[in-house]
Design a protein around this motif. Structure first.
Motif, PDB file in Angstrom:
ATOM      1  N   ALA A 211      40.426  38.195  38.298  1.00  0.00           N
ATOM      2  CA  ALA A 211      41.886  38.171  38.391  1.00  0.00           C
ATOM      3  C   ALA A 211      42.484  39.421  37.749  1.00  0.00           C
ATOM      4  O   ALA A 211      43.476  39.973  38.248  1.00  0.00           O
ATOM      5  CB  ALA A 211      42.436  36.911  37.735  1.00  0.00           C
ATOM      6  N   LEU A 212      41.907  39.870  36.652  1.00  0.00           N
ATOM      7  CA  LEU A 212      42.390  41.096  36.014  1.00  0.00           C
ATOM      8  C   LEU A 212      42.183  42.294  36.940  1.00  0.00           C
ATOM      9  O   LEU A 212      43.064  43.158  37.056  1.00  0.00           O
ATOM     10  CB  LEU A 212      41.677  41.324  34.690  1.00  0.00           C
ATOM     11  N   GLU A 213      41.032  42.342  37.624  1.00  0.00           N
ATOM     12  CA  GLU A 213      40.807  43.404  38.601  1.00  0.00           C
ATOM     13  C   GLU A 213      41.882  43.370  39.682  1.00  0.00           C
ATOM     14  O   GLU A 213      42.431  44.405  40.077  1.00  0.00           O
ATOM     15  CB  GLU A 213      39.421  43.247  39.244  1.00  0.00           C
ATOM     16  N   ALA A 214      42.177  42.157  40.173  1.00  0.00           N
ATOM     17  CA  ALA A 214      43.194  42.016  41.216  1.00  0.00           C
ATOM     18  C   ALA A 214      44.553  42.472  40.714  1.00  0.00           C
ATOM     19  O   ALA A 214      45.308  43.137  41.445  1.00  0.00           O
ATOM     20  CB  ALA A 214      43.258  40.565  41.683  1.00  0.00           C
ATOM     21  N   ALA A 215      44.891  42.140  39.470  1.00  0.00           N
ATOM     22  CA  ALA A 215      46.187  42.544  38.913  1.00  0.00           C
ATOM     23  C   ALA A 215      46.289  44.062  38.836  1.00  0.00           C
ATOM     24  O   ALA A 215      47.335  44.646  39.164  1.00  0.00           O
ATOM     25  CB  ALA A 215      46.365  41.923  37.531  1.00  0.00           C
TER      26      ALA A 215
END
Length: 373
Positions: A211-215
């Motif tokens: 999710a952090l990568e996506a953000a």
């Protein structure tokens, strides 16, 4: 090579790594006189992190190729379903204003794409409060909890989620807000249809990392979009600039021709800007330019586009406006302004933009001569 009883159902690794039932194993082959011994060392966490890093590199490559956010989120979701232990399906909802729109799915029907829920509904479905939501902390729902909260979707989306989202089958769902700098940009859901206990602490850790990568990807896309918009915007008036005009014109012309409608171009010029600057200063000149921009905005229909292409020059494009009606438009704009403007209109018949601008510019100068200084 023979399988022993403990490894009866275990597939043989084709390389140095074996993924099986959500766990990762490093494979070591030891030659021996009687054959080859195969040692499998479970190393799920390290292998998952390495796999996530490889997935991030692939996503960055797609980002550099200019792929849209929906395609990037689809790729990331596919990585998540393959990587996170317990995940058999998943979805990503991207935030646009007050709504979340489902833009990526794995394991469901494509008919689910486009379903939307409100921000309030997503936060209620998440259920861990605003602080955890903004921090992007993952949460897991199991069995009956899923059914109890499923009524929170809108009446519009509920049939889609039950019919195409398999809500009645899901036994465990892991949701993680895709959050950055106190803002939730999207949410990712990972689902399991077999086991309420499918998601382990490692599953939550990996999902939060993805999710952090996506953000970060979404933030990069947002900043790139803002820079691109800035490069196409006149800073004084907020109108599109010459570059924006050159990009928009071919598309509008194709659309008008496909519909059999006219496309009229009007070239505008603010009379006496230099005299105004010399007499009252450049601030007064800037205010006059802004006044022309505002008058053109107010006279434009929703489908019309307006651009500032020079110091005191503007161009407006009017799909579906017949050439004879352009004179009434010009008269309305002139009536709104305390300053004199000259204008020349021409209807696009397939000519290139440079030719049309030259012709409209000539007609504008004829109008300027009639108007006087």
């Amino acid at each position: 090579m023979e399988r022993n009883a403990l490894a009866q159902d275990l597939p043989l690794p084709q390389g140095e790594v074996l993924w099986w039932r959500g766990k990762g194993y490093r494979a070591v082959r030891l030659p021996a006189p009687e054959g080859t011994y195969l040692l499998l060392l479970e190393d799920t966490a390290r292998l998952a992190q390495a796999r996530a890093y490889q997935g991030l590199l692939r996503l960055l490559e797609k980002l550099l190729r200019g792929e849209p956010p929906e395609a990037l989120l689809q790729s990331l979701l596919e990585e998540a379903v393959a990587l996170v232990p317990g995940a058999e399906a998943g979805s990503v909802l991207l935030r646009e204003g007050p709504f979340f729109y489902l833009v990526a799915q794995v394991g469901f029907s494509e008919k689910l794409l486009g379903a939307r829920t409100t921000v309030e509904e997503e936060m209620a479905w998440y259920g861990l409060g605003v602080n955890n939501w903004l921090l992007g902390r993952p949460r897991v729902l199991k069995g009956a909890e899923i059914r109890q909260l499923s009524h929170l979707s809108t009446l519009e989306a509920r049939p889609l989620f039950f019919t195409h989202g398999r809500l009645g089958e899901i036994q465990a769902t892991l949701e993680v807000p895709i959050a950055l700098q106190g803002e939730v940009l999207a949410v990712m859901n990972l689902d399991n249809f077999q086991d309420p206990e499918a998601f382990s602490p490692l599953s939550l850790e990996l999902a939060q990392g993805l999710a952090l990568e996506a953000a970060l990807l979404l933030k990069t896309l947002e900043e790139r979009k803002a820079l691109e918009a800035q490069a196409r915007t006149d800073p004084l008036t907020g109108l599109g600039n010459r570059r924006a005009l050159e990009e928009a014109f071919p598309n509008l012309l194709r659309e008008a021709q496909s519909r059999g409608e006219p496309l009229t171009l009007v070239y505008w010029d603010l009379n006496g800007l230099k005299r105004l600057n010399d007499r009252l200063g450049h601030a007064a000149g800037d205010q006059a330019i802004k006044a022309v921009a505002q008058a053109l905005r107010e006279a434009a229909r929703r489908q019309d586009l307006v651009f500032r292409v020079g110091g005191d020059e503007f161009v407006s494009l009017h799909p579906g406006l017949p050439f004879p009606d352009a004179q009434a438009l010009i008269a309305r704009v002139k009536a709104r302004l305390p300053h004199k403007v000259a204008a020349g209109a021409v209807e696009a018949q397939g000519e290139d933009l440079a030719h049309l601008l030259q012709e409209a510019d000539q007609r504008m100068y004829l109008d300027k001569a009639k108007e006087g200084p």
